[in-house]
Design a protein around this motif. Structure first.
Motif, short mmCIF file in Angstrom:
data_model
loop_
_atom_site.label_atom_id
_atom_site.label_comp_id
_atom_site.label_asym_id
_atom_site.label_seq_id
_atom_site.Cartn_x
_atom_site.Cartn_y
_atom_site.Cartn_z
N ILE A 4 0.82 -1.21 0.00
CA ILE A 4 0.00 0.00 0.00
C ILE A 4 0.85 1.26 0.00
O ILE A 4 0.72 2.10 0.86
CB ILE A 4 -0.95 0.02 1.22
N PHE A 13 -3.29 5.54 5.62
CA PHE A 13 -2.80 4.63 6.65
C PHE A 13 -1.98 5.35 7.72
O PHE A 13 -1.30 4.72 8.52
CB PHE A 13 -2.00 3.49 6.00
N THR A 45 0.16 -1.26 15.43
CA THR A 45 0.38 -0.93 14.01
C THR A 45 1.88 -0.68 13.84
O THR A 45 2.32 0.45 13.74
CB THR A 45 -0.43 0.31 13.58
N CYS A 46 2.66 -1.76 13.78
CA CYS A 46 4.12 -1.65 14.02
C CYS A 46 4.92 -1.15 12.84
O CYS A 46 6.10 -0.82 12.99
CB CYS A 46 4.66 -2.99 14.51
N PHE A 97 -8.44 -3.32 12.48
CA PHE A 97 -9.88 -3.09 12.68
C PHE A 97 -10.72 -4.34 12.44
O PHE A 97 -11.91 -4.34 12.67
CB PHE A 97 -10.36 -1.95 11.77
C1 LIG Z 1 2.26 6.23 12.02
S1 LIG Z 1 2.74 4.75 11.21
C2 LIG Z 1 3.71 4.09 12.48
C3 LIG Z 1 4.44 2.89 12.15
C4 LIG Z 1 5.26 2.35 13.31
N1 LIG Z 1 4.39 2.06 14.43
C5 LIG Z 1 6.31 3.33 13.73
O1 LIG Z 1 6.14 3.95 14.78
O2 LIG Z 1 7.28 3.50 13.03
C6 LIG Z 1 1.23 3.88 11.23
C7 LIG Z 1 1.29 2.46 10.73
O3 LIG Z 1 -0.01 1.91 10.85
C8 LIG Z 1 -0.21 1.01 9.79
N2 LIG Z 1 -1.66 0.81 9.66
C9 LIG Z 1 -2.56 1.70 9.19
N3 LIG Z 1 -3.80 1.18 9.23
C10 LIG Z 1 -3.67 -0.07 9.77
C11 LIG Z 1 -4.60 -1.09 10.07
N4 LIG Z 1 -5.90 -0.95 9.80
N5 LIG Z 1 -4.14 -2.23 10.63
C12 LIG Z 1 -2.82 -2.38 10.89
N6 LIG Z 1 -1.89 -1.45 10.59
C13 LIG Z 1 -2.30 -0.30 10.05
C14 LIG Z 1 0.43 1.72 8.62
O4 LIG Z 1 0.72 0.85 7.56
C15 LIG Z 1 1.69 2.31 9.29
O5 LIG Z 1 2.77 1.43 9.19
#
Ligand SMILES: C[S@@+](CC[C@H](N)C(=O)[O-])C[C@H]1O[C@@H](n2cnc3c(N)ncnc32)[C@H](O)[C@@H]1O
Length: 505
Positions: A4, A13, A45-46, A97
Motif C-alpha cells: 500500500i 494509513f 500498528t508496528c 480493525f
Molecule cells: C504512524 S505509522 C507508524 C508505524 C510504526 N508504528 C512506527 O512507529 O514507526 C502507522 C502504521 O499503521 C499502519 N496501519 C494503518 N492502518 C492499519 C490497520 N488498519 N491495521 C494495521 N496497521 C495499520 C500503517 O501501515 C503504518 O505502518
C-alpha cells in the motif's frame, strides 16, 4: 494483505514511520519513569518496527513480543531485521480493525507494554478520500467508550485503537505508551473519566512533530499506567520529551476537564452554570455568497464586483480576526435570511427581489452544502439564529485566538452586529447591561478560571461549552455587582433565568 505505497495511502494509513532516535527516546522515558520489566510487548500498528525493536532491546525481560501491521512490505523489511538480529517477534499481517484481539493475542495476565505510533488520521478525512481503513461497525459493540467515539462525526483512528486496547487490557498490569495528537490524549482521558476507568498515572510528553515527522501537529508521547493502585483520572504534563520538567497537571472536577489543577484550586467555586447563554455566531458555510465587503455604501463580493441587493437583510459582520485585533468597526456584512431556525425563506422573493435573485443565482452552491444540518431545511437556511441575534448589544470573544479579551459590540447603523460561527457571544438589551457584564468577564477572576480550563493547543480553544460553565453571578457577587447583575439577567429573555421563569408561570 496488499502492498500500500502511494501518497494517498500515506494519508489513508497514517503512514509516518517513527525514526530510531525518537523510538529510542520513548523507551528511555518509560524505563526512566517506571523502572518497568514487561513480560510482553505489543505494538498494534508496528510498520517497519523501529519502536518495537527498540522496546525489545530496552526491555529484555519480555518473552512474548507481537507486532500487528497491515502493510506486508513493511513486515518483509522487519522480518529481515528479525532474522539478521535474531529477534524474538511474532508478526501478524492483519488489519487491526478486523481482528479479534482477545483471541489473536492470547496473552496471559502479567506486565504488558502496549507501545507504538498509531495512524493520526481522522475518519472524516478518510471519508473524503473514500478510504475503507476504518473500524468495522460490528467490531466495536459492547466496548466501553468505543460507541461514543464512533458515533462522533470526527474521530481519530489512534483514538479508536487506544480506547479499544484499553477496554480489553487495562486491568492487566499494563503500560500504554503511544505517540498521538495531544488533543486525542485528552479525549482518551475524558473517556477514562466518563467510563470510570481508574489508573495509576497518566503522563504527556510533547514531541517536536516537525522535527520527527515533518508535520505541524501538537503531538506527544502519552503514557498510561494501570495497576492495583487506582487513582482518580489525572495527567502530568511535561515541558517536552527531551526536557522532562513537570509544567502542570490535568484533572477533572464534576466531569469538567481542568487544564491546570493548581491554578484552578483558587477559583473552583466559580465553576458552575452561566445564566447568560453563550452562543456561536451565524453559521452558513457560504462565506463567498453570504458575506459581502462593505465599501462606500456598496456591497462587494470577494472578487471586488458590486452586488446590487437591498440593504434590509445585510447585517454588519465581525469575524474572529476582527475581534482578536479589536477592530470593532465592521468592514463586512452578512445576509441574514431567517430570524429563527427553519423559517421559510420564500418571503424574500416578494419583499427583497434583488436579494432573492442574488441567492438564486448562487443556488447551486447552497445545494452543495455538505453538513447534514441543512438537510430538509429551506435552501437558504442559516444556523445559530434566533431573537437573541437581534438584541442591540453583544459581548463577544473569538474562539480561535489565544487571547482572553471580551468586547462589547455596539449597534452599527441601527443594526445589531453579527459575528461568524468561530466567535462566541451573549446578547444584551442595554449598554448598561453590556458594560457591567463586560467588566465581570474581563475581570482577573474570570481570566483565572478560564486560564485554568482552556487548552490553548486546541483548534478552537475558547468554546461556548467552557464559557457556559462560568458562574457569572458568583463573580458578580465577588466584584460587588450582584444587584445590577440580578436586575439585568432577570430582564434578559435570552438568559436561562428567563427561560426558567417561563416554565414556572
Ligand atoms: C504512524 S505509522 C507508524 C508505524 C510504526 N508504528 C512506527 O512507529 O514507526 C502507522 C502504521 O499503521 C499502519 N496501519 C494503518 N492502518 C492499519 C490497520 N488498519 N491495521 C494495521 N496497521 C495499520 C500503517 O501501515 C503504518 O505502518
Amino acid at each position: 494483505m496488499a502492498s500500500i505505497n502511494s501518497s494517498k495511502n500515506k494519508i489513508e494509513f497514517g503512514d509516518f514511520q517513527t525514526p530510531d532516535e525518537l523510538a529510542n527516546l520513548i523507551c528511555e522515558v518509560i524505563q526512566e519513569k517506571y523502572n518497568y520489566s514487561p513480560d510482553c510487548i505489543i505494538e498494534p500498528t508496528c510498520g517497519k518496527g523501529n519502536i518495537l525493536v527498540s522496546a525489545i532491546k530496552k526491555f529484555p525481560s519480555s518473552k512474548l513480543n507481537i507486532g500487528i501491521e497491515i502493510n506486508d512490505e513493511y513486515l518483509n523489511e522487519l522480518n529481515e531485521k528479525i532474522q539478521n538480529e535474531n529477534l524474538n517477534i511474532n508478526l501478524l499481517n492483519k488489519d487491526f480493525f478486523s481482528i479479534d484481539l482477545r483471541n489473536e493475542l492470547e496473552i496471559e495476565n502479567g506486565k504488558i507494554l502496549f507501545i507504538g505510533n498509531p495512524p493520526w488520521v481522522t475518519n472524516s478525512i478518510l471519508g473524503k478520500i473514500e478510504s475503507v481503513n476504518l473500524p468495522k461497525k460490528n467490531n466495536f459493540k459492547n466496548f466501553r467508550g468505543i460507541e461514543a467515539i464512533t458515533g462522533k462525526s470526527n474521530f481519530d483512528l489512534s483514538e479508536f485503537i487506544l480506547i479499544k486496547l484499553i477496554d480489553l487490557f487495562f486491568n492487566k498490569n499494563s503500560i500504554f505508551a503511544f505517540l498521538i495528537k495531544t488533543s486525542v490524549a485528552r479525549k482518551i482521558l475524558i473517556s477514562l473519566e466518563k467510563n470510570n476507568i481508574q489508573l495509576e498515572t497518566a503522563e504527556i510528553f510533547p514531541i517536536d512533530s516537525k522535527k520527527y515527522f515533518d508535520v505541524s501537529v501538537d503531538a506527544c508521547l502519552f503514557i498510561l499506567k494501570f495497576s492495583e493502585i487506582q487513582n482518580k483520572v489525572f495527567c502530568n504534563i511535561y515541558e517536552s520529551i527531551d526536557k522532562r520538567i513537570l509544567t502542570n497537571k490535568i484533572g477533572f472536577f464534576r466531569e469538567t476537564i481542568i487544564q491546570n489543577t493548581n491554578t484552578f484550586l483558587n477559583v473552583e467555586k466559580f465553576l458552575g452554570t452561566s445564566e447568560y447563554v453563550w452562543r456561536n455566531g451565524i453559521k452558513h458555510d457560504q462565506a463567498n455568497v453570504m458575506e459581502l465587503n462593505l465599501k462606500d455604501n456598496l456591497f462587494l463580493n470577494s472578487r471586488g464586483e458590486i452586488i446590487d441587493i437591498e440593504k434590509d437583510l445585510v447585517f454588519p459582520l465581525l469575524k474572529s480576526s476582527d475581534l482578536a485585533k479589536g477592530n470593532l468597526s465592521p468592514r463586512k456584512g452578512v445576509i441574514i435570511t431567517q430570524k429563527r431556525i427553519g423559517e421559510n425563506t420564500n418571503y424574500i422573493k416578494e419583499s427583497f427581489p434583488k436579494t432573492w435573485n442574488y441567492l438564486n443565482a448562487n443556488k447551486e452552491s447552497f445545494m452543495n452544502r455538505k453538513s447534514s444540518i441543512y438537510k430538509n431545511k429551506p435552501l437558504f437556511s442559516i444556523f445559530s439564529i434566533g431573537d437573541y441575534s437581534f438584541y442591540p448589544y453583544k459581548i463577544a470573544i473569538s474562539g480561535l485566538y489565544k487571547n482572553i479579551k471580551f468586547n462589547i459590540l455596539n449597534p452599527h447603523l441601527n443594526k445589531s452586529i453579527q459575528v461568524d460561527d468561530t466567535c462566541n457571544f451573549i446578547s444584551c438589551k442595554s449598554l448598561d447591561e453590556a458594560e457591567i457584564l463586560c467588566k465581570i468577564l474581563n475581570s482577573s477572576i474570570t481570566n483565572k478560571i478560564l486560564s485554568s480550563l482552556i487548552f490553548w493547543d486546541s483548534k478552537r480553544p475558547i468554546t461556548t461549552e467552557i464559557l457556559n460553565k462560568i458562574d457569572l453571578k458568583k463573580i458578580a457577587k465577588e466584584l460587588n455587582y450582584l444587584t445590577e447583575y440580578n436586575s439585568f439577567v432577570s430582564n434578559n429573555p435570552s438568559s436561562k433565568v428567563f427561560e426558567d421563569n417561563l416554565v414556572l408561570f
